[in-house]
Every structure is written in C-alpha cells, then in structure tokens.
Write a protein that holds these residues in place. Structure first.
Motif, short mmCIF file in Angstrom:
data_model
loop_
_atom_site.label_atom_id
_atom_site.label_comp_id
_atom_site.label_asym_id
_atom_site.label_seq_id
_atom_site.Cartn_x
_atom_site.Cartn_y
_atom_site.Cartn_z
N VAL A 177 0.83 -1.20 0.00
CA VAL A 177 0.00 0.00 0.00
C VAL A 177 0.87 1.26 0.00
N ASP A 205 -4.37 7.92 2.45
CA ASP A 205 -5.14 7.72 1.21
C ASP A 205 -6.32 8.70 1.17
N TYR A 230 -11.97 3.52 -4.99
CA TYR A 230 -10.69 3.30 -4.32
C TYR A 230 -10.79 3.37 -2.79
N LEU A 231 -11.30 4.49 -2.26
CA LEU A 231 -11.36 4.64 -0.80
C LEU A 231 -12.28 3.63 -0.12
N HIS A 236 1.44 4.94 -3.24
CA HIS A 236 1.68 6.38 -3.20
C HIS A 236 2.86 6.78 -4.08
N SER A 294 5.68 7.14 0.73
CA SER A 294 5.53 5.80 0.16
C SER A 294 6.59 4.83 0.67
N ARG A 343 -10.32 0.36 -0.13
CA ARG A 343 -9.19 0.44 0.80
C ARG A 343 -9.68 0.42 2.25
N HIS A 391 -1.93 4.64 7.02
CA HIS A 391 -1.83 4.70 5.57
C HIS A 391 -3.19 4.94 4.93
N TYR A 392 -4.22 4.33 5.49
CA TYR A 392 -5.56 4.60 4.98
C TYR A 392 -5.91 6.09 5.15
#
Length: 151
Positions: free
Chosen positions: A54, A113, A126-127, A58, A80, A130, A109-110
């Motif tokens: 994940v 995002d 995507y979100l 990025h 990243s 995730r 990390h979420y």
C-alpha cells in the motif's frame, strides 16, 4: 475528488482475495496453539508485505498524477517508503509488538489515502475498497493478538 468508474471485477477479486491470508492465519493462530509461533510469524510477514504494497501505491500516485504540485509529489515519494520501513521493523520486533506496528501502520496509511483523495481525482471505488481491506486486515491482526493474549 473522485472519478466515477465502477469497481473493476478483477480489482475486487484480487483485493478481497488478498484478505484470505489475514483471515486464515488469524484463524490458525486461534485454533492451532501448538504451531502458534509459525502462524504468528506468517501473519506478521504477510502484514509487512501488504503494508509495503500500500505504500508503493503512493509512489505510483506521485509518478502518475499529473496535477500534483512538486511539494506534494515529494511528500508522496517520501511517505511511500515509510510503510515498508514500518513493516520491516515489525518483522524484527516479532509477535506481539509487530501487531502494534502493523495495525497503526495500516490505519495511518488509509488516512493518508483519504488525504490524497481529497486533493486529487482517484477512482470513486478506491477509498471504500481500501477502507474495507484495511478494516478486515486490522481486525484479523487484532483478533490473532487477542487469541495469543487471552488464550
């Protein structure tokens, strides 16, 4: 901001399929105490790999999103690499401290995002995807930790 596209079927299968090792290994941690050290090591290693994966997203966003300011692009490249480092440390720390690295690492990390999605056009799917994947991974890690702590 988001780009309205349906969740590609292959992405759904691969993303949700990637949860199988989390769920299966957490179950084995709870149900097979005689081999708990093996199952916890496998779970930590898989969690570290997924956290690195994940993070790499990025890096790709930094390379491919055309409208990012240079400072934002630089922050994405830097960010990243951090999940891989956190995952690596988690492997070295071993169980149960690894869970204390992996669960917050996945959650942070979420949040990154979400922050990125607020400033650039990502697919609308995507979100939510995730979020689901992160939640199940964190729950599996936490339940496995509870099984070793309470069991």
């Amino acid at each position: 901001m988001s780009v309205t596209t349906p969740l590609p079927r292959s992405v759904a299968w691969l993303g949700h399929g990637g949860l199988l090792p989390f769920v299966a290994l957490a179950g084995l941690v709870a149900l097979d105490p005689s081999r708990q050290p093996l199952w916890t090591l496998a779970l930590v290693a898989y969690g570290a790999v997924i956290l690195s994966f994940v993070g790499a997203l990025h890096w790709a966003f930094a390379m491919l999103l055309p409208d990012l300011p240079a400072a934002t692009r630089g922050r994405l490249y830097t960010w990243s690499t951090l999940p891989a480092l956190v995952g690596w440390v988690a492997v070295w720390l071993g169980w149960p401290l690894a869970v204390a690295c992996l669960v917050p690492g996945l959650g942070l990390h979420y949040l990154q995002d979400r922050r990125l999605a607020a400033h650039t056009a990502l697919p609308a799917w995507y979100l939510p995807l995730r979020g689901r994947l992160t939640a199940v991974a964190c729950i599996a890690l936490t339940l496995a930790w509870l099984a070793t702590t309470l069991g």
